[in-house]
Design a protein around this motif. Structure first.
Motif, PDB file in Angstrom:
ATOM      1  N   PRO A 124     -68.800  47.282 -63.414  1.00 46.38           N
ATOM      2  CA  PRO A 124     -68.126  46.064 -62.947  1.00 46.38           C
ATOM      3  C   PRO A 124     -67.316  46.297 -61.679  1.00 46.38           C
ATOM      4  CG  PRO A 124     -67.069  46.926 -64.925  1.00 46.38           C
ATOM      5  CD  PRO A 124     -68.351  47.677 -64.762  1.00 46.38           C
ATOM      6  N   CYS A 125     -66.745  47.485 -61.567  1.00 47.16           N
ATOM      7  CA  CYS A 125     -65.988  47.826 -60.347  1.00 47.16           C
ATOM      8  C   CYS A 125     -66.921  47.868 -59.146  1.00 47.16           C
ATOM      9  CB  CYS A 125     -65.302  49.175 -60.519  1.00 47.16           C
ATOM     10  SG  CYS A 125     -64.378  49.381 -62.034  1.00 47.16           S
TER      11      CYS A 125
ATOM     12  N   GLY B 207     -67.939  41.857 -63.490  1.00 43.43           N
ATOM     13  CA  GLY B 207     -68.099  42.409 -62.152  1.00 43.43           C
ATOM     14  C   GLY B 207     -68.748  41.425 -61.199  1.00 43.43           C
ATOM     15  N   VAL B 208     -69.768  40.721 -61.672  1.00 45.70           N
ATOM     16  CA  VAL B 208     -70.462  39.742 -60.831  1.00 45.70           C
ATOM     17  C   VAL B 208     -69.536  38.572 -60.492  1.00 45.70           C
ATOM     18  CG1 VAL B 208     -72.336  38.052 -60.772  1.00 45.70           C
ATOM     19  CG2 VAL B 208     -72.768  40.362 -61.627  1.00 45.70           C
ATOM     20  N   ILE B 209     -68.851  38.045 -61.501  1.00 42.54           N
ATOM     21  CA  ILE B 209     -67.940  36.910 -61.271  1.00 42.54           C
ATOM     22  C   ILE B 209     -66.813  37.303 -60.321  1.00 42.54           C
ATOM     23  CG2 ILE B 209     -66.265  35.374 -62.373  1.00 42.54           C
ATOM     24  CD1 ILE B 209     -68.053  35.465 -64.891  1.00 42.54           C
ATOM     25  N   LEU B 210     -66.219  38.467 -60.580  1.00 39.11           N
ATOM     26  CA  LEU B 210     -65.138  38.950 -59.722  1.00 39.11           C
ATOM     27  C   LEU B 210     -65.644  39.168 -58.297  1.00 39.11           C
ATOM     28  CD1 LEU B 210     -62.169  39.794 -59.840  1.00 39.11           C
ATOM     29  CD2 LEU B 210     -62.912  42.104 -60.424  1.00 39.11           C
ATOM     30  N   GLY B 211     -66.861  39.712 -58.173  1.00 38.66           N
ATOM     31  CA  GLY B 211     -67.444  39.950 -56.855  1.00 38.66           C
ATOM     32  C   GLY B 211     -67.669  38.665 -56.085  1.00 38.66           C
ATOM     33  N   LEU B 212     -68.163  37.629 -56.762  1.00 41.84           N
ATOM     34  CA  LEU B 212     -68.388  36.344 -56.094  1.00 41.84           C
ATOM     35  C   LEU B 212     -67.071  35.733 -55.616  1.00 41.84           C
ATOM     36  CD1 LEU B 212     -71.128  34.794 -58.428  1.00 41.84           C
ATOM     37  CD2 LEU B 212     -71.440  35.688 -56.096  1.00 41.84           C
TER      38      LEU B 212
ATOM     39  N   LEU C 165     -68.961  46.038 -54.151  1.00 43.12           N
ATOM     40  CA  LEU C 165     -70.107  45.831 -53.265  1.00 43.12           C
ATOM     41  C   LEU C 165     -70.053  44.442 -52.633  1.00 43.12           C
ATOM     42  CD1 LEU C 165     -73.775  46.803 -54.079  1.00 43.12           C
ATOM     43  CD2 LEU C 165     -73.259  44.529 -53.191  1.00 43.12           C
ATOM     44  N   ALA C 166     -69.761  43.417 -53.432  1.00 42.46           N
ATOM     45  CA  ALA C 166     -69.694  42.050 -52.918  1.00 42.46           C
ATOM     46  C   ALA C 166     -68.557  41.897 -51.907  1.00 42.46           C
ATOM     47  CB  ALA C 166     -69.506  41.070 -54.081  1.00 42.46           C
ATOM     48  N   ALA C 167     -67.410  42.522 -52.200  1.00 39.35           N
ATOM     49  CA  ALA C 167     -66.273  42.460 -51.282  1.00 39.35           C
ATOM     50  C   ALA C 167     -66.611  43.152 -49.960  1.00 39.35           C
ATOM     51  CB  ALA C 167     -65.048  43.107 -51.923  1.00 39.35           C
TER      52      ALA C 167
ATOM     53  N   LEU D 211     -74.622  61.923 -66.709  1.00 38.49           N
ATOM     54  CA  LEU D 211     -74.881  60.644 -66.066  1.00 38.49           C
ATOM     55  C   LEU D 211     -75.129  59.587 -67.136  1.00 38.49           C
ATOM     56  CD1 LEU D 211     -75.340  59.010 -63.492  1.00 38.49           C
ATOM     57  CD2 LEU D 211     -77.767  59.654 -63.599  1.00 38.49           C
ATOM     58  N   LYS D 212     -74.193  58.634 -67.232  1.00 34.50           N
ATOM     59  CA  LYS D 212     -74.337  57.555 -68.210  1.00 34.50           C
ATOM     60  C   LYS D 212     -74.249  56.219 -67.474  1.00 34.50           C
ATOM     61  CE  LYS D 212     -70.914  58.730 -70.857  1.00 34.50           C
ATOM     62  NZ  LYS D 212     -69.944  58.743 -71.982  1.00 34.50           N
ATOM     63  N   VAL D 213     -75.187  55.350 -67.761  1.00 37.70           N
ATOM     64  CA  VAL D 213     -75.175  54.014 -67.169  1.00 37.70           C
ATOM     65  C   VAL D 213     -74.752  53.026 -68.249  1.00 37.70           C
ATOM     66  CG1 VAL D 213     -76.497  52.231 -66.005  1.00 37.70           C
ATOM     67  CG2 VAL D 213     -77.002  54.648 -65.556  1.00 37.70           C
ATOM     68  N   ALA D 214     -73.511  52.593 -68.184  1.00 39.01           N
ATOM     69  CA  ALA D 214     -72.977  51.642 -69.164  1.00 39.01           C
ATOM     70  C   ALA D 214     -72.965  50.252 -68.544  1.00 39.01           C
ATOM     71  CB  ALA D 214     -71.567  52.056 -69.577  1.00 39.01           C
ATOM     72  N   LEU D 215     -73.558  49.290 -69.253  1.00 40.34           N
ATOM     73  CA  LEU D 215     -73.662  47.928 -68.726  1.00 40.34           C
ATOM     74  C   LEU D 215     -72.453  47.073 -69.079  1.00 40.34           C
ATOM     75  CD1 LEU D 215     -77.428  47.182 -69.474  1.00 40.34           C
ATOM     76  CD2 LEU D 215     -76.397  47.979 -67.349  1.00 40.34           C
ATOM     77  N   ASP D 216     -71.504  47.654 -69.790  1.00 42.65           N
ATOM     78  CA  ASP D 216     -70.324  46.891 -70.205  1.00 42.65           C
ATOM     79  C   ASP D 216     -69.603  46.295 -68.995  1.00 42.65           C
ATOM     80  OD1 ASP D 216     -70.991  47.779 -72.670  1.00 42.65           O
ATOM     81  OD2 ASP D 216     -69.337  49.180 -72.895  1.00 42.65           O
ATOM     82  N   GLY D 217     -69.297  45.033 -69.088  1.00 43.16           N
ATOM     83  CA  GLY D 217     -68.482  44.391 -68.064  1.00 43.16           C
ATOM     84  C   GLY D 217     -69.225  43.930 -66.831  1.00 43.16           C
ATOM     85  N   TRP D 218     -70.564  43.991 -66.836  1.00 46.16           N
ATOM     86  CA  TRP D 218     -71.280  43.647 -65.605  1.00 46.16           C
ATOM     87  C   TRP D 218     -71.107  42.167 -65.247  1.00 46.16           C
ATOM     88  CZ3 TRP D 218     -75.148  40.055 -65.058  1.00 46.16           C
ATOM     89  CH2 TRP D 218     -75.762  39.591 -66.225  1.00 46.16           C
TER      90      TRP D 218
END
Length: 234
Positions: A212-213, A81-86, A218-220, A71-78
């Motif tokens: 980011p995915c 992800g937020v911009i794309l989600g909005l 989630l936003a979609a 289990l790895k939590v990578a913050l890359d691209g968040w």
């Protein structure tokens, strides 16, 4: 050289088998729950398919790939992800409000949902919350972590982006066709799902992270659930 080639062929064959055992499952669940046996039986089969989607990739990773689960939590691209989600959130709600609600046969959709026993308000909100928070994560885990990775063994990474997005779109076409009388909605909705699948697969390819995915997915899904609540509950 021969040994390396044999390993390559073995990995390709494994990936083909892995895709055959997971890609059709969501379509089978969608067909039974909406068309073949809507109601208790269809929902039961859909739940079983959902469990398979959750368990099979983990089992394959441990038993077939012989790899440890980490289990790895990578913050890359968040931020992406937020911009794309909005952008997705606004596009989906805007499309629904200005066009979709006039194209949809809301009475027919409500009748189909009632036939499935999913018309209780608390159930509608509970299902919508699950879809938004949990199912979006499961779909990223299945389609971007597992399916995309095996596609990339069979094709180039860029081809895998498009092919995995196509696989991701299949069961959505079935769901759209089940609930939409207007073929234009089915076509536009399927194209939108495919484009989203391409964007999410490309994020997974670039950032090697599902965050980011997941954030944009989630936003979609939240936008879709807001539209669903409006359709089903008024």
């Amino acid at each position: 050289m021969k040994s390396t080639h044999n390993i390559y062929l073995r990995e390709r064959n494994r990936s083909i088998l892995a895709l055959l055992l997971i890609v059709p499952i969501t379509s089978i669940g969608a067909l039974f729950s909406t068309t073949i046996a809507p109601g208790t039986i269809g929902q039961g089969i859909a739940i079983y398919c959902g469990i398979w989607l959750l368990v099979f990739p983990l089992w394959w990773q441990v038993s077939v790939e012989r790899q440890q689960l980490q289990l790895k939590v990578a913050l890359d691209g968040w931020v992406v992800g937020v911009i794309l989600g909005l952008l997705m959130f606004g596009t989906i709600l805007g499309s629904y409000w200005f066009a979709g609600r006039y194209w949809l046969n809301i009475a027919d959709i409500r009748a189909r949902v009632t036939q499935m026993g999913m018309n209780i308000p608390l159930m509608v909100f509970g299902f919508g919350t699950f879809q938004t928070l949990v199912n979006s994560l499961i779909e990223e885990y299945v389609w971007r972590w597992f399916v995309y990775r095996h596609c990339a063994r069979l094709w180039t990474q860029e081809q895998a982006v498009w092919i995995s997005a196509g696989f991701f779109t299949l069961h959505h076409i079935i769901l759209l066709a089940a609930y939409c009388d207007d073929w234009r909605l089915v076509v536009v909705g399927s194209i939108a799902v495919f484009v989203a699948g391409v964007l999410w697969a490309r994020c997974a390819k670039i950032y090697h992270s599902l965050l980011p995915c997941y954030l944009s997915h989630l936003a979609a899904d939240l936008a879709l659930q807001i539209a669903s609540w409006h359709i089903l509950l008024g």
